[in-house]
Structure formats: structure tokens, C-alpha cells
Scaffold this motif. Sequence first.
Motif, PDB file in Angstrom:
ATOM      1  N   HIS A 200       0.367   3.152  11.069  1.00 51.51           N
ATOM      2  CA  HIS A 200       1.121   2.135  10.327  1.00 51.51           C
ATOM      3  C   HIS A 200       2.082   2.765   9.312  1.00 51.51           C
ATOM      4  O   HIS A 200       2.538   2.103   8.375  1.00 51.51           O
ATOM      5  CB  HIS A 200       0.151   1.168   9.628  1.00 51.51           C
ATOM      6  CG  HIS A 200      -0.560   0.265  10.593  1.00 51.51           C
ATOM      7  ND1 HIS A 200      -1.651   0.684  11.335  1.00 51.51           N
ATOM      8  CD2 HIS A 200      -0.316  -1.024  10.970  1.00 51.51           C
ATOM      9  CE1 HIS A 200      -2.060  -0.311  12.111  1.00 51.51           C
ATOM     10  NE2 HIS A 200      -1.269  -1.352  11.903  1.00 51.51           N
ATOM     11  N   ASN A 201       2.358   4.058   9.523  1.00 56.42           N
ATOM     12  CA  ASN A 201       3.355   4.778   8.706  1.00 56.42           C
ATOM     13  C   ASN A 201       3.073   4.732   7.206  1.00 56.42           C
ATOM     14  O   ASN A 201       3.987   4.613   6.382  1.00 56.42           O
ATOM     15  CB  ASN A 201       4.764   4.233   8.985  1.00 56.42           C
ATOM     16  CG  ASN A 201       5.158   4.419  10.438  1.00 56.42           C
ATOM     17  OD1 ASN A 201       5.013   5.506  10.993  1.00 56.42           O
ATOM     18  ND2 ASN A 201       5.633   3.358  11.055  1.00 56.42           N
ATOM     19  N   LEU A 202       1.791   4.819   6.856  1.00 53.71           N
ATOM     20  CA  LEU A 202       1.409   4.862   5.445  1.00 53.71           C
ATOM     21  C   LEU A 202       1.241   6.316   5.019  1.00 53.71           C
ATOM     22  O   LEU A 202       0.633   7.110   5.748  1.00 53.71           O
ATOM     23  CB  LEU A 202       0.089   4.107   5.226  1.00 53.71           C
ATOM     24  CG  LEU A 202       0.093   2.615   5.583  1.00 53.71           C
ATOM     25  CD1 LEU A 202      -1.312   2.052   5.501  1.00 53.71           C
ATOM     26  CD2 LEU A 202       1.037   1.840   4.677  1.00 53.71           C
ATOM     27  N   PRO A 203       1.745   6.706   3.850  1.00 55.08           N
ATOM     28  CA  PRO A 203       1.571   8.094   3.376  1.00 55.08           C
ATOM     29  C   PRO A 203       0.087   8.431   3.217  1.00 55.08           C
ATOM     30  O   PRO A 203      -0.675   7.614   2.686  1.00 55.08           O
ATOM     31  CB  PRO A 203       2.274   8.088   2.010  1.00 55.08           C
ATOM     32  CG  PRO A 203       3.169   6.902   2.031  1.00 55.08           C
ATOM     33  CD  PRO A 203       2.521   5.881   2.913  1.00 55.08           C
ATOM     34  N   VAL A 204      -0.325   9.609   3.687  1.00 55.21           N
ATOM     35  CA  VAL A 204      -1.734  10.016   3.659  1.00 55.21           C
ATOM     36  C   VAL A 204      -1.903  11.308   2.864  1.00 55.21           C
ATOM     37  O   VAL A 204      -1.169  12.274   3.070  1.00 55.21           O
ATOM     38  CB  VAL A 204      -2.277  10.227   5.098  1.00 55.21           C
ATOM     39  CG1 VAL A 204      -3.716  10.725   5.069  1.00 55.21           C
ATOM     40  CG2 VAL A 204      -2.182   8.940   5.910  1.00 55.21           C
ATOM     41  N   LEU A 205      -2.904  11.317   1.981  1.00 49.43           N
ATOM     42  CA  LEU A 205      -3.318  12.533   1.285  1.00 49.43           C
ATOM     43  C   LEU A 205      -4.762  12.817   1.659  1.00 49.43           C
ATOM     44  O   LEU A 205      -5.584  11.896   1.734  1.00 49.43           O
ATOM     45  CB  LEU A 205      -3.205  12.366  -0.236  1.00 49.43           C
ATOM     46  CG  LEU A 205      -1.811  12.105  -0.823  1.00 49.43           C
ATOM     47  CD1 LEU A 205      -1.896  11.929  -2.335  1.00 49.43           C
ATOM     48  CD2 LEU A 205      -0.855  13.233  -0.477  1.00 49.43           C
TER      49      LEU A 205
ATOM     50  N   VAL B 225       0.875  -1.185   0.000  1.00 48.63           N
ATOM     51  CA  VAL B 225       0.000   0.000   0.000  1.00 48.63           C
ATOM     52  C   VAL B 225       0.908   1.230   0.000  1.00 48.63           C
ATOM     53  O   VAL B 225       1.548   1.545   1.000  1.00 48.63           O
ATOM     54  CB  VAL B 225      -0.940   0.008   1.225  1.00 48.63           C
ATOM     55  CG1 VAL B 225      -1.826   1.252   1.207  1.00 48.63           C
ATOM     56  CG2 VAL B 225      -1.802  -1.258   1.243  1.00 48.63           C
ATOM     57  N   VAL B 226       0.951   1.922  -1.133  1.00 48.94           N
ATOM     58  CA  VAL B 226       1.903   3.037  -1.291  1.00 48.94           C
ATOM     59  C   VAL B 226       1.306   4.387  -0.883  1.00 48.94           C
ATOM     60  O   VAL B 226       2.030   5.383  -0.789  1.00 48.94           O
ATOM     61  CB  VAL B 226       2.435   3.117  -2.735  1.00 48.94           C
ATOM     62  CG1 VAL B 226       3.217   1.857  -3.078  1.00 48.94           C
ATOM     63  CG2 VAL B 226       1.298   3.346  -3.745  1.00 48.94           C
ATOM     64  N   GLY B 227      -0.006   4.417  -0.640  1.00 47.66           N
ATOM     65  CA  GLY B 227      -0.631   5.671  -0.219  1.00 47.66           C
ATOM     66  C   GLY B 227      -2.066   5.464   0.188  1.00 47.66           C
ATOM     67  O   GLY B 227      -2.719   4.505  -0.248  1.00 47.66           O
ATOM     68  N   VAL B 228      -2.546   6.343   1.064  1.00 47.55           N
ATOM     69  CA  VAL B 228      -3.929   6.302   1.547  1.00 47.55           C
ATOM     70  C   VAL B 228      -4.556   7.677   1.333  1.00 47.55           C
ATOM     71  O   VAL B 228      -3.978   8.699   1.722  1.00 47.55           O
ATOM     72  CB  VAL B 228      -3.978   5.913   3.041  1.00 47.55           C
ATOM     73  CG1 VAL B 228      -5.385   6.059   3.597  1.00 47.55           C
ATOM     74  CG2 VAL B 228      -3.459   4.491   3.237  1.00 47.55           C
ATOM     75  N   ILE B 229      -5.733   7.680   0.712  1.00 47.86           N
ATOM     76  CA  ILE B 229      -6.476   8.927   0.489  1.00 47.86           C
ATOM     77  C   ILE B 229      -7.705   8.894   1.385  1.00 47.86           C
ATOM     78  O   ILE B 229      -8.468   7.918   1.363  1.00 47.86           O
ATOM     79  CB  ILE B 229      -6.931   9.075  -0.986  1.00 47.86           C
ATOM     80  CG1 ILE B 229      -5.824   8.639  -1.961  1.00 47.86           C
ATOM     81  CG2 ILE B 229      -7.403  10.488  -1.252  1.00 47.86           C
ATOM     82  CD1 ILE B 229      -4.558   9.427  -1.906  1.00 47.86           C
ATOM     83  N   THR B 230      -7.902   9.948   2.160  1.00 43.49           N
ATOM     84  CA  THR B 230      -9.055   9.992   3.058  1.00 43.49           C
ATOM     85  C   THR B 230      -9.572  11.422   3.159  1.00 43.49           C
ATOM     86  O   THR B 230      -9.000  12.352   2.594  1.00 43.49           O
ATOM     87  CB  THR B 230      -8.686   9.411   4.441  1.00 43.49           C
ATOM     88  OG1 THR B 230      -9.884   9.230   5.215  1.00 43.49           O
ATOM     89  CG2 THR B 230      -7.718  10.312   5.198  1.00 43.49           C
ATOM     90  N   ALA B 231     -10.692  11.571   3.882  1.00 50.04           N
ATOM     91  CA  ALA B 231     -11.321  12.889   3.996  1.00 50.04           C
ATOM     92  C   ALA B 231     -10.477  13.839   4.842  1.00 50.04           C
ATOM     93  O   ALA B 231      -9.748  13.402   5.741  1.00 50.04           O
ATOM     94  CB  ALA B 231     -12.708  12.742   4.620  1.00 50.04           C
TER      95      ALA B 231
END
Length: 315
Positions: A58-63, A29-35
Motif C-alpha cells: 500500500h506504498n506506506l513508508p516502512v522503518l 498513516v505517514v509511517g509504519v514501524i515493524t520488526a
Amino acid sequence: MEALRIVFMGTPDFAVAILDKLVQNSYNVVGVITAPDKPAGRGRKLNESAVKQYATAHNLPVLQPTNLKDEAFLSELKGLNANLQIIVAFRMLPRAVWEMPKYGTFNLHASLLPHYRGAAPINWAIMNGETETGVTTFYIDDKIDTGEIILQEKTSIDPDETAGELHDKLMHLGASLVQKTVELIKSNQVKPIKQPQTGDLKLAYKIHKETCQVDWSLSISNIFNHIRGLSPYPAAWTTLYNGDEELFLKIYAATKEEQEHQLETGQLIFDKKNLKVAVEGGYIQLREIQLPGKRKMATHEVLNGLNLLKNAYVR
């Protein structure tokens, strides 16, 4: 086939279980997009989505874009170099987003499509008295919940099951279905099928306050389904008339008692421990309720501090 690089998009708790399934099974999982964070509560403190909290832990990149068509966001998304996007309980995506990855963008929906397209499939399935539902993965297209189906899995709805209980059941079922879908994509074995065309589609419209009001003139089964289909959130409600008092009453749990009687619809029957409403074909026993300014309580607790009159009723 090249190694999968996944971008995950979602916001509520339901989506967290699916993201966790991917992480625990070592998918990339290279990125997470959320509100975006939203002010909440009396202090208007910024509230992070459940998905953001999980991703951060979990140290995932977030946008967190406010506008999915914004060029800066599209550039950041492209920079993640994902080749698959997975959507769970997010919002409608513009073509520029869902067309981006090489292996497509698929969505998990908590119904057996094409039925119950829309924002609240779990609630409406119970409110409509369905005995079966399920989860569907499908490829995103330019309409809402209309894309080609990848996989589906069915489950029964128990006669007394609430929306909250069904939510949790479908959440775990959906997590497994997403993993199966990813494996099909990974092995290049997906054979998507078009959603069947049917003239009697059942839809899952967004639920508003007026949707939640109980119509006591309906049959006992319809009223019972309405209450459990809105429990625990956003909760069914009614107005309790007690002499000159009008009280807004939320109903979180109830049972039904099928029995013939001659009482007027909406009349309250009560003692120190029980509170029930006379309806067509029997009684709705209120088990857990909430009065304005109070916490949610078992009905017998509420009755201890409520002086109900003999002619009290709900409408």
C-alpha cells in the motif's frame, strides 16, 4: 485540532487488520514501524513481517529498527512528523518513542485489562476457561500494559472456541475499537481512566514449549481448555508410549466426552477411526494430531499408518 498524522507499529497478522481499517477509512498513516526481516525455513530466506508486506503493498513508508533507542531511528521517526502513534502486537517502547507524538501513543490489547497483561492474552483466556474476554485501547506508559484505558469492548468465548477462532474475532473487534479510539482523539473527547487495582490479577505470560505439555492428571475440562487454548499455534503436545516407542505428539483439535470409567489416566482407547485418552471424568477424543516428520492430519488418517498396541498410553 490539527489533522492527524499517524505512525502505526505492529508485526503479525493480527496487526494487519487494524492497519487495513485505518487505510481503508482514509486516515493519514505517514509511517509504519515493524520488526526487521528474519531468516526462516531451510533456505534461511529473509521473511518479511505480515505488517511490512501490507505496508509495502500500500506504498506506506516502512522503518525496521533493531534498536528502538538508536539515535538514527529516533531521528527518522521524528522526521515523519506524526502526532499520534498506534501500537498493535509490537514490543515494549522506550519513553523517547511513546512520548514523541503530541496526541500520545495508544496500544490495542486483546484482553479486558487489567487482566491478562502480557504476551499471550488470547491463549491464556481460553486455557483458564474464561467465558468472556475483549479488547482494550490504552495509553502507553513506562510499564507493560498498565496505562490509562481509553475504550474497552467485551465479547463471549464459546465453549468449544479455539485460540485461532478467538484471535480472528478479537482482530475484527479490535479494528473497530481502534477506529472509535482515533475518532475520540480526533474530536478531543477522550476521557481515559486508570486501570483498576486488583490483587487477583490473571496474567498472560509468554508461552514456552513446556507450557504446552498436556497434564493428563488434570480435570477433563482443564485438559480440553488447554488444548483449544493452544490451537492452532503453538499447539499442545504429549508423549505417546507405544511399547518401546516414544513419540512426540502434537494435538491440534480435540473434543471431550464426560463419562465415568475405571481406566487408568492416560490410557489410549482406539479403533480404526477414533483415538481417545482416558482422563478424570471421561475421555479426551483426539481429532487432529501430528507425529514427528509428518504433516498435521485428522486422527483417523494417522491411525491408518500407526500400529498402536493395546497397552499404549500418553503421559
